[in-house]
Write a protein that holds these residues in place. Structure first.
Motif, mmCIF file in Angstrom:
data_model
loop_
_atom_site.group_PDB
_atom_site.id
_atom_site.type_symbol
_atom_site.label_atom_id
_atom_site.label_comp_id
_atom_site.label_asym_id
_atom_site.label_seq_id
_atom_site.Cartn_x
_atom_site.Cartn_y
_atom_site.Cartn_z
ATOM 1 N N ALA A 25 0.888 -1.105 0.041
ATOM 2 C CA ALA A 25 0.073 -0.011 -0.056
ATOM 3 C C ALA A 25 0.894 1.240 -0.079
ATOM 4 O O ALA A 25 0.602 2.161 -0.674
ATOM 5 N N GLY A 26 1.838 1.289 0.871
ATOM 6 C CA GLY A 26 2.805 2.606 0.813
ATOM 7 C C GLY A 26 3.753 2.431 2.006
ATOM 8 O O GLY A 26 3.724 1.375 2.616
ATOM 9 N N ASP A 27 4.476 3.495 2.007
ATOM 10 C CA ASP A 27 5.441 3.569 3.122
ATOM 11 C C ASP A 27 4.732 3.869 4.412
ATOM 12 O O ASP A 27 3.619 4.319 4.590
ATOM 13 N N VAL A 28 5.494 3.198 5.544
ATOM 14 C CA VAL A 28 4.667 3.341 6.996
ATOM 15 C C VAL A 28 6.059 4.223 7.724
ATOM 16 O O VAL A 28 6.891 3.504 8.058
ATOM 17 N N ASP A 29 5.712 5.192 8.228
ATOM 18 C CA ASP A 29 6.468 5.972 9.252
ATOM 19 C C ASP A 29 6.121 5.663 10.568
ATOM 20 O O ASP A 29 4.938 5.522 10.866
ATOM 21 N N PHE A 30 7.287 5.585 11.539
ATOM 22 C CA PHE A 30 6.770 5.218 13.013
ATOM 23 C C PHE A 30 7.544 6.408 13.826
ATOM 24 O O PHE A 30 8.944 6.841 13.354
ATOM 25 N N ALA A 31 7.119 6.786 14.802
ATOM 26 C CA ALA A 31 7.456 7.964 15.624
ATOM 27 C C ALA A 31 7.608 7.450 17.113
ATOM 28 O O ALA A 31 6.645 6.699 17.376
ATOM 29 N N PRO A 32 8.593 8.059 17.871
ATOM 30 C CA PRO A 32 8.356 7.755 19.237
ATOM 31 C C PRO A 32 7.323 8.117 19.960
ATOM 32 O O PRO A 32 6.528 9.144 19.446
ATOM 33 N N GLY A 33 6.809 7.211 20.741
ATOM 34 C CA GLY A 33 5.626 7.792 21.710
ATOM 35 C C GLY A 33 4.316 7.287 20.828
ATOM 36 O O GLY A 33 3.197 7.713 21.610
ATOM 37 N N GLN A 34 4.483 6.574 19.884
ATOM 38 C CA GLN A 34 3.225 6.284 18.960
ATOM 39 C C GLN A 34 3.266 4.660 19.265
ATOM 40 O O GLN A 34 4.215 4.064 18.976
ATOM 41 N N VAL A 35 1.854 4.333 19.570
ATOM 42 C CA VAL A 35 1.927 2.805 19.488
ATOM 43 C C VAL A 35 0.929 2.464 18.141
ATOM 44 O O VAL A 35 -0.149 2.850 17.628
ATOM 45 N N THR A 36 1.738 1.276 17.607
ATOM 46 C CA THR A 36 0.979 0.976 16.319
ATOM 47 C C THR A 36 0.482 -0.751 16.660
ATOM 48 O O THR A 36 1.451 -1.620 17.100
ATOM 49 N N ALA A 37 -0.624 -1.080 16.349
ATOM 50 C CA ALA A 37 -1.093 -2.727 16.433
ATOM 51 C C ALA A 37 -0.730 -2.985 14.945
ATOM 52 O O ALA A 37 -1.420 -2.387 14.075
ATOM 53 N N LEU A 38 -0.497 -4.246 14.935
ATOM 54 C CA LEU A 38 -0.463 -5.066 13.675
ATOM 55 C C LEU A 38 -1.459 -6.095 13.751
ATOM 56 O O LEU A 38 -1.554 -7.013 14.789
ATOM 57 N N LEU A 39 -2.325 -6.229 12.712
ATOM 58 C CA LEU A 39 -3.529 -7.035 12.684
ATOM 59 C C LEU A 39 -3.547 -8.079 11.433
ATOM 60 O O LEU A 39 -3.283 -7.336 10.550
ATOM 61 N N PRO A 62 12.474 -11.322 1.443
ATOM 62 C CA PRO A 62 11.320 -11.782 0.568
ATOM 63 C C PRO A 62 10.181 -10.571 0.154
ATOM 64 O O PRO A 62 9.741 -10.554 -1.031
ATOM 65 N N SER A 63 10.258 -9.893 1.163
ATOM 66 C CA SER A 63 9.259 -8.525 1.069
ATOM 67 C C SER A 63 9.775 -7.354 0.017
ATOM 68 O O SER A 63 8.928 -6.829 -0.364
ATOM 69 N N GLY A 64 10.964 -7.302 -0.008
ATOM 70 C CA GLY A 64 11.683 -6.088 -0.919
ATOM 71 C C GLY A 64 11.660 -4.674 -0.295
ATOM 72 O O GLY A 64 11.759 -3.732 -0.732
ATOM 73 N N ARG A 65 11.257 -4.587 0.959
ATOM 74 C CA ARG A 65 11.234 -3.605 1.874
ATOM 75 C C ARG A 65 12.563 -2.910 2.207
ATOM 76 O O ARG A 65 13.557 -3.897 2.247
#
Lengths: 257, 241
Positions: A25-39, A62-65
């Motif tokens: 889908a696109g790039d994903v940015d992560f920042a400190p203090g941010q909580v991300t759930a993976l589902l 394998p993902s090419g990321r």
């Protein structure tokens, strides 16, 4: 002596491809203090995503990321040096194995981080762990004698307050006798990038946003909406009711009224 | 040929890590040959053979395994050259924790595991202190806090090595390790290379199969301890004659 602590203002997972080679889908940015759930269902690519972060993928998985740190690709030497150190992990398989008292061990960890007052840091972490654990433990308890919930609470408090890694990856918090809401609160305040793989709706909605996986790639990124936040409040209340009922049953009280 | 020495206590995961790493090397087009020096028993050569990696084992039997390693290094290197491999890995169990097989001018790896106890890095000695790369296994079984304290202890013993967590069962970290091995120093011959650390002297009567206990049977390089010396736990070593 070289310090092993790291700081990171932004981590970017530059998009790869799914199992059929279609772009993510696109790039994903992560920042400190941010909580991300993976589902996503088992096999949908959550573990690959986490492994890509941990190994600082550079179009060689394998993902090419590709993983960018503060917007840039780390050079090969830096990359090798950082691999496996960027991410602190908490999984359900982990146990304390050292034959030491809690306070002594956490003080030792604080000393290794060159904390100004290791004993004070240790007291703070033990207090934080006891606030998360259903049943508190004494500072002189042996690490190996802690219950599952107490161990988990101590691991979360220590990782949030003392770990050197800027990214904290958690594989499920539920079912372990830990106060989820407080744990989340502690993690947000830790100023780390927090990523939780979960199937629990309360935990998923507690996160600031959710990445939905399908066929080996991120399909959607969903920020938590205001309506979802209201739903979270409702679910949390239902969960509290559930716990109250559990407690009453444990005490042998009547629950039929 | 690129030359790598790999050392670590028994059962810490050396072979599992190396098997996965050699497989990753082969995928990257780098052929690898493995030599295993051990004491009494090893089935590792079969495991390598099953993975299609040329390997051979040498058992020291009644000899000091590390001295045995040093005295057979030229022959070992020649065997590896004969396989046509691009990279040669020599794996040894540093059984007395006093030896280090590492050579100046070759890549030196040490494997330790997270279950060995907090004082292990201090006890392991020169094979860890003089390594270029310290690989820590079994990290998936212990807490993050323990991993970090353990890593700190390793750092205190060796402040220049790169310390990495690897998993010999899942292969996590082995691909990255393979990339490092593929850049190990090229060595034309091991003749006249130097060990990074002198091996312990071992020339007393027990080296020559003496089994009886008692001062009268002890000859050669004998050191006597004076137990219960001044400070608590202190003992004094007195040279014998």
């Amino acid at each position: 002596m070289a310090t092993d602590a790291l700081t990171l203002a932004r981590l970017t997972v530059a998009r790869g491809r799914d199992k059929s080679g279609r772009p993510e889908a696109g790039d994903v940015d992560f920042a400190p203090g941010q909580v991300t759930a993976l589902l996503g269902p088992t096999g949908s690519g959550k573990s690959r995503f986490l492994a890509d972060i941990e190994s600082l993928a550079d179009d060689d998985t394998p993902s090419g990321r590709r993983i960018l740190l503060d917007g840039a690709l780390p050079d090969p030497d830096r990359r090798f040096e950082l691999q496996g150190r960027l991410v602190a992990q908490l999984t359900q398989n982990m146990n304390f194995v050292l034959d030491l008292g809690v306070e002594r061990f956490i003080t030792m960890h604080a000393e290794s981080r060159q904390a100004a007052d290791p004993a004070a840091v240790a007291r703070q972490i033990i207090a934080a762990a006891n606030a998360l654990a259903g049943e508190p433990f004494a500072p002189d308890a042996q690490l190996t004698q802690l219950s599952g919930g107490q161990s988990r609470a101590l691991m979360i408090a220590d990782a949030a307050l003392l770990s050197w890694s800027p990214v904290l990856l958690i594989d499920e918090i539920e079912n372990a006798g830990v106060d989820k809401a407080r744990a989340l609160d502690l993690l947000v305040k830790s100023d780390k990038i927090v990523v939780i793989a979960t199937h629990d709706p309360v935990l998923a909605l507690s996160a600031h946003r959710r990445l939905i996986f399908e066929h080996g790639a991120v399909r959607t990124v969903r920020e938590r909406s205001a309506a979802e936040k209201r739903l979270l409040t409702q679910l949390t209340e239902q969960e509290a009711e559930f716990s109250r009922l559990r407690e009453r049953l444990r005490r042998g009280e009547d629950v039929d009224s | 040929m690129r030359l790598v020495t790999l050392a670590g206590p028994p059962a810490c995961g050396k072979t599992s890590v190396l098997l996965r790493t050699c497989a990753a090397l082969r995928e990257a087009g780098v052929s690898c040959a493995v030599l295993k020096f051990d004491c009494l028993l090893t089935r590792d050569a079969e495991a390598y053979a099953a993975a299609g990696i040329p390997a051979t084992a040498a058992l020291a039997g009644g000899l000091c395994p590390d001295h045995f390693f040093a005295t057979n290094l030229e022959e070992a290197f020649a065997w590896a050259q004969g396989t046509g491999a691009e990279c040669c890995v020599i794996e040894t169990a540093g059984l007395c924790n006093r030896c280090s097989p590492h050579l100046r001018g070759a890549l030196a790896l040490c494997v330790v595991d997270n279950l060995m106890g907090i004082d292990a890095p201090e006890k392991i000695g020169p094979m860890l202190r003089l390594a270029d790369l310290v690989l820590v296994t079994k990290g998936d079984l212990v807490s993050q806090a323990e991993r970090e304290v353990y890593r700190h202890r390793i750092r205190q013993m060796n402040n220049r090595a790169v310390i990495r967590h690897v998993n010999g069962l899942t292969g996590q970290g082995c691909r990255e390790l393979a990339a490092v091995l593929s850049r190990a120093p090229q060595v034309e011959t091991v003749t006249d290379m130097r060990l990074r650390f002198a091996m312990p002297a071992a020339v007393c009567s027990y080296c020559l199969s003496e089994t009886r206990i008692g001062s009268r049977y002890q000859k050669g390089n004998v050191k006597k301890v004076k137990f219960g010396g001044p400070g608590a736990g202190q003992t004094e070593v007195v040279d014998g004659d």
